[in-house]
Design a protein around this motif. Structure first.
Motif: not given
Ligand SMILES: Nc1ncnc2c1ncn2[C@@H]1O[C@H](COP(=O)(O)OP(=O)(O)OP(=O)(O)O)[C@@H](O)[C@H]1O
Ligand SMILES: [Mg+2]
Lengths: 400, 297, 282
Positions: A206-235
């Motif tokens: 598990v390369q990391g966990t990222v908490g987000v509030p459920s009021t989030t309406t902008e996901f691009s920055s989150l996507a960039t953050k999740l992708e960094s480090g090239n995890p083979e899967s994202i949950g």
């Protein structure tokens, strides 16, 4: 008052009113129904309107389906279940009032509302009045310990989420990152306490966990953050539109790995993501194509009644709660049904291996066997429908 | 890093599109339109309805949905806000009544949309707008819808800023914001200008709603509420009624939120907006770009 | 008073709650005349101007222009019909320069049906904008303020702000100009200039109503005058006749005692910008 001071005020007013949702709906509490020996009065304090009305409506639909089936099949002899629905408006105070009326009525059992705050507030009333309270809430923290009359007929997702871990490992995925709804205690805890250690145990880094509030309406920055480090899967351990939104953002930003999730992705939540959601997998307690006889029976009944809809977990939960109740009644013979006999029946049912419901063979588990475990099923979303990947077995988590 | 900067610019553009209409209505007509978020989602819903059977292509959909959003807001103005303004000559009382009405309208619009969509998130099908990603070297890239959003935000921001500064309508709006009575005495049909302004505000919300419906995987009624929350931060940080202030603070907040997500604990992203509000209120309560405005006793 | 009346006020009454600001005022302004309106503080002069410019609704009576009832017109329509005014306390918009303020005065096109066409059709819009700008510059030229077109109003001396207000009223090419104490706060020299301007406008045929405390000014520029007291016209005729009227003398002699009421009236009726200097009493 300065002009700006209006803004926060307005917001609070706005949100409060928005949260209250629609009108307060009429309740059809069956307070003074005559309990002749032929009828079995029960009351469902349901979230018919308000914040979680989409849950309430489905649970009611499933429950009504079961009542119709039970009453017409004669499995309770000449006795007929009479279901009254009292609207809680997804609101704790209203739920409490409705529950108080329900336990004063001649109902031999009550079915509680879905929000945990409501369930926790109403259960003590049932316990004090010595009437079985069958809850359909998803998490039980503090609910079942309220007393011996309290049952929960919705299986905890903790019991079938191991199917996800198993599948991630089976696909040979070596790494993953998890994003979770930080303001949702169930999902936060599930992520940090269960998914992370179990994935690690299964050999998935598990390369990391990222908490987000459920009021989030902008996901691009989150996507960039999740992708960094090239995890083979994202949950994705998130609720509502965040599932399709995150899938969309991840795919549009070029992520090619596997994306998996948990049961919030069911009930068509992925539809908005279209083809991008193909291959997304998660575990649920019920899906349309479950092969068990009792599941097929439910699916068929549902389709007859609602030809244009697809049955999902909430419909199944309502159906199963009523089926479990009916089985308890039948186990107590053909005499008049009382609150005491319902309790005895539930206890007998729990001890004798449970019942067959929409989710398949369901057993009673937990300290006093007042909680349930379903087999569970791992499904993959493809072209707008869930497809079964692997069937679980009830009580899976106990074997781990 | 570069990718996150692009993300921030796109997000800032989204926020600009969303908050300019709100700022316009609040700054000129004292209408704190809490239905703005609902109108925004309504436009997304119209987009979904028009495209779900692949019947309409993108540009006509964009126009129809924006106009529909404008029409809804215009209807609100004509049915409620205008009457309230006539009924309560005292500004504060009118403001409060309009606030309450807009909350009601938000609820009604939200209920209609969630009823029509069975409370589920909705999104136009992929066929409505096919998304391409252009690589900018390495893992950095930008999609066509993101480019469209940025371009639209720039066009709208410049057009609105210049329109307010240079056109007769713009002068009328500014005068109206300052002193409606004198403005009317100068021959401005304040009712018509107010109606045009509310229509414009709604149409801008609509424009944002359509593009977001395509950009996000799925919109739901709550999406509008969440944007409204951020938009308030933008208005306060930017200075109420200042178009330039709103634009600058939209990008500022986007940058701050993106930075928190990228390099900090992402669950605090909402906190950023409120922290900025708090700091602003303490340090510079009139906002970054305060517009001198006249306050009645 | 040979020409047909452009404006007629008949039996006009206005009440503000318990205050009777006008009680049966009668006024007739013939086309092309420059009509003076005098009266002590609180006598209803501004209220009358407000009524004519359609800011204040009549509680009773009638208002006619060219013989047509106009008391149901909205303020913007009245402006479009040719009634322009200035204010007792300057009401310029601080966020715009002088030119933009004056251009706003020519904004009567918002009252017309062709707004949408003008707005949607860029050449027409640009054209309309050009015309408004031209008209504004001409009007500023008339009041001798063209050199200050790009100044901020609040940066100008009070007397010049007043002139900008006159220019703003002129920009709409009115048929009837209402001037509510246009020279208050001005130097003697400036007053002379404004007086000259009003007379020049009169020679060009513009009908004007001038509210003024300065009787010398009235004598110089007006052909006739009306005196108001307690919301009634107590005298009308040539400026000499009105000034000599015993009732008018009486009202003006009692002037000091109405000081308190005058302050009230200012507070109640004027809602101008807070930065406007207090009205300078004559
Ligand atoms: N909006 C209002 N509400 C209540 N009373 C008002 C209002 N406007 C004017 N009045 C009252 O009406 C009366 C006439 O006022 P008005 O302003 O017309 O007098 P005026 O002749 O212009 O006096 P001044 O020479 O001081 O300008 C005053 O008693 C004033 O207090
Ligand atoms: Mg006056």
């Amino acid at each position: 008052m300065a002009r700006w001071a209006l803004a926060p005020l307005a917001l609070i007013a706005g949100l409060a009113i928005a949260a209250c949702g629609s009108s307060s709906g009429s309740s059809e509490s069956g307070g003074s129904k005559e309990a002749s020996s032929g009828t079995i009065p029960v009351t469902f304090v349901a979230d018919q309107t308000g914040l979680v009305s989409y849950v309430g409506e489905k649970v009611i639909a499933g429950m009504k389906l079961a009542v119709e089936e039970i009453n017409s099949s004669g499995e309770l002899g000449k006795r007929k279940i009479v279901l009254s629905i009292a609207n809680s408006n997804s609101d704790t105070a209203t739920a409490t009032t409705q529950m108080a009326a329900a336990v004063k009525s001649n109902a031999v059992a009550v079915f509680g509302p879905a929000l945990s705050a409501e369930a926790l507030a109403t259960a003590p009333l049932a316990q004090r009045a010595k009437v079985v309270d069958i809850g359909t809430l998803s998490e039980d923290t503090g609910f079942l310990p309220i007393g011996n009359y309290i049952y929960r007929l919705t299986c905890s997702q903790l019991r079938y989420d191991p199917l996800i871990v198993e599948h991630v490992a089976k696909l040979g995925l070596k790494s993953t990152k998890i994003v979770y709804a930080s303001d949702n205690p169930t999902l936060s805890e599930e992520t940090t306490e269960h998914m992370v250690p179990e994935l690690e145990k299964a050999g998935v880094k598990v390369q990391g966990t990222v908490g987000v509030p459920s009021t989030t309406t902008e996901f691009s920055s989150l996507a960039t953050k999740l992708e960094s480090g090239n995890p083979e899967s994202i949950g994705l351990m998130v609720v509502g539109a965040a599932n399709p939104d995150l899938i969309t953002a991840l795919r549009h930003s070029g992520y090619k790995g596997v994306i998996w999730g948990e049961q919030s992705a069911t009930a068509g939540a992925l539809v908005p993501a279209g083809e991008l959601a193909n291959g997304f997998f998660y575990a649920v307690d019920y899906t349309e194509s479950l092969p068990y006889e009792s599941s097929k029976k439910f699916t068929e009944l549902f389709k007859q009644k609602h030809p244009k809809e697809i049955p999902y977990g909430y419909d199944a939960n309502g159906y199963d709660a009523m089926k479990a109740f009916a089985k308890a009644v039948s186990l107590e013979g053909s005499g008049p049904v009382t609150r005491e006999s319902v309790l005895k029946g539930m206890q007998k049912e729990a001890a004798s291996g449970g019942f067959e419901g929409a989710s398949g063979k369901t057993i009673f588990v937990g300290p006093e066997h007042r909680d349930i475990a379903v087999p569970g099923v791992l499904v993959e979303w493809k072209d707008g429908a869930e497809h079964i990947v692997k069937l679980g077995t009830p009580g899976l988590e106990q074997q781990q | 890093m570069l990718q996150q900067l692009i993300n921030a610019i796109v997000f800032g553009s989204v926020l600009t599109l969303f908050s300019l209409g709100l700022s316009l209505a609040w700054g000129t007509l004292d209408v704190l339109n809490l239905a703005h978020g609902a109108v925004f989602v309504f436009a997304g819903f119209i987009t979904y309805e028009l495209t779900k059977d692949s019947t309409m292509s993108f540009v006509p959909t964009l126009i129809v949905a924006s106009l529909a959003a404008g029409a809804v807001t215009l209807a609100l103005e004509l049915v409620a806000f205008r009457r309230i303004r006539l009924h309560f000559p005292a500004r504060r009382q009118a403001e409060l009544s309009m606030l309450v009405v807009s909350v009601g309208a938000a609820t009604v619009i939200g209920e209609v949309v969630s009823h029509q969509t069975s409370e589920a998130a909705f999104s136009p099908p992929a066929s409505a707008f096919s998304i391409h990603r252009y690589s900018l070297g390495g893992s950095v890239g930008i999609t066509n819808i993101q480019i469209l959003i940025v371009v639209a935000a720039i066009i709208v921001a410049v057009a609105l800023d210049q329109g307010i500064r240079r056109t007769r309508y713009g002068r009328a709006i500014r005068a109206l914001a300052y002193d409606p009575t004198t403005t009317q005495l100068l021959g401005v049909n304040v009712g018509a200008v107010a109606a045009a302004t509310m229509f414009l505000a709604g149409a801008l919300a609509g424009l944002a709603g359509v593009m977001l419906a395509i950009y996000l995987g799925g919109e739901e009624v709550a999406t509008g509420q969440d944007y409204l929350l951020t938009a308030f931060a933008i208005l306060i940080v930017g200075g109420v009624g200042s178009i330039r202030g709103a634009i600058v603070s939209a990008y500022l907040i986007a940058l701050a939120e993106t930075a928190v997500v990228a390099y900090g604990p992402s669950q605090w992203r909402d906190g950023v907006a409120f922290l900025l509000i708090l700091v602003m209120l303490l340090v510079r309560p009139q906002g970054l770009f305060a517009r001198r405005r006249f306050q009645r006793a | 008073m040979s020409a047909a009346p452009l404006l007629e006020v008949r039996d006009a009454s206005v009440r503000f709650g318990g205050v009777h600001a006008l009680r049966g005022a009668e006024l007739s302004v013939s086309t092309g005349s420059l009509c003076g309106l005098i009266g002590p503080n609180g006598s209803g002069k501004s209220t009358l101007v407000n009524v004519i410019s359609r800011l204040t609704k009549l509680t009773g009576g009638a208002l006619l222009m060219d013989g047509d009832e106009i008391d149901s017109l909205s303020a913007d329509r009245a402006r479009a019909a040719g009634i322009a005014r200035t204010f007792q306390t300057v009401r310029l918009l601080p966020s715009m320069d002088v030119l933009a303020n004056v251009m706003l005065g020519g904004a009567t096109h918002f009252a017309q049906r062709s707004v949408a066409v003008n707005w949607l059709w860029p050449p027409r819009r640009a054209n309309a904008n050009r015309t408004a700008r031209q008209a504004a510059l001409v009007a500023l030229e008339r009041v001798g303020m063209a050199a200050h077109a790009h100044a901020r109003p609040q940066a100008l001396p009070y007397g010049q702000q007043r002139r900008v207000e006159i220019a703003r009223a002129l920009a709409s090419r009115p048929r009837l100009l209402l001037l509510d104490e246009p020279t208050a706060g001005m130097s003697h020299h400036e007053r002379e200039e404004v007086g000259d301007l009003l007379m020049e406008l009169r020679r060009e045929g513009l009908t004007q109503v001038l509210v003024e405390h300065d009787l010398a000014m009235i004598h110089r520029v007006c052909d006739h005058a009306h005196a108001l007291n307690f919301g009634r016209v107590i005298a009308s005729g040539s400026t000499q006749e009105v000034a000599a009227d015993p009732g008018v003398r009486e009202a003006y002699l009692g002037h000091g005692s109405s000081g308190e009421r005058a302050q009230d009236s200012e507070r109640a009726q004027e809602s101008g910008p807070p930065e406007s200097p207090a009205k300078v009493s004559q």
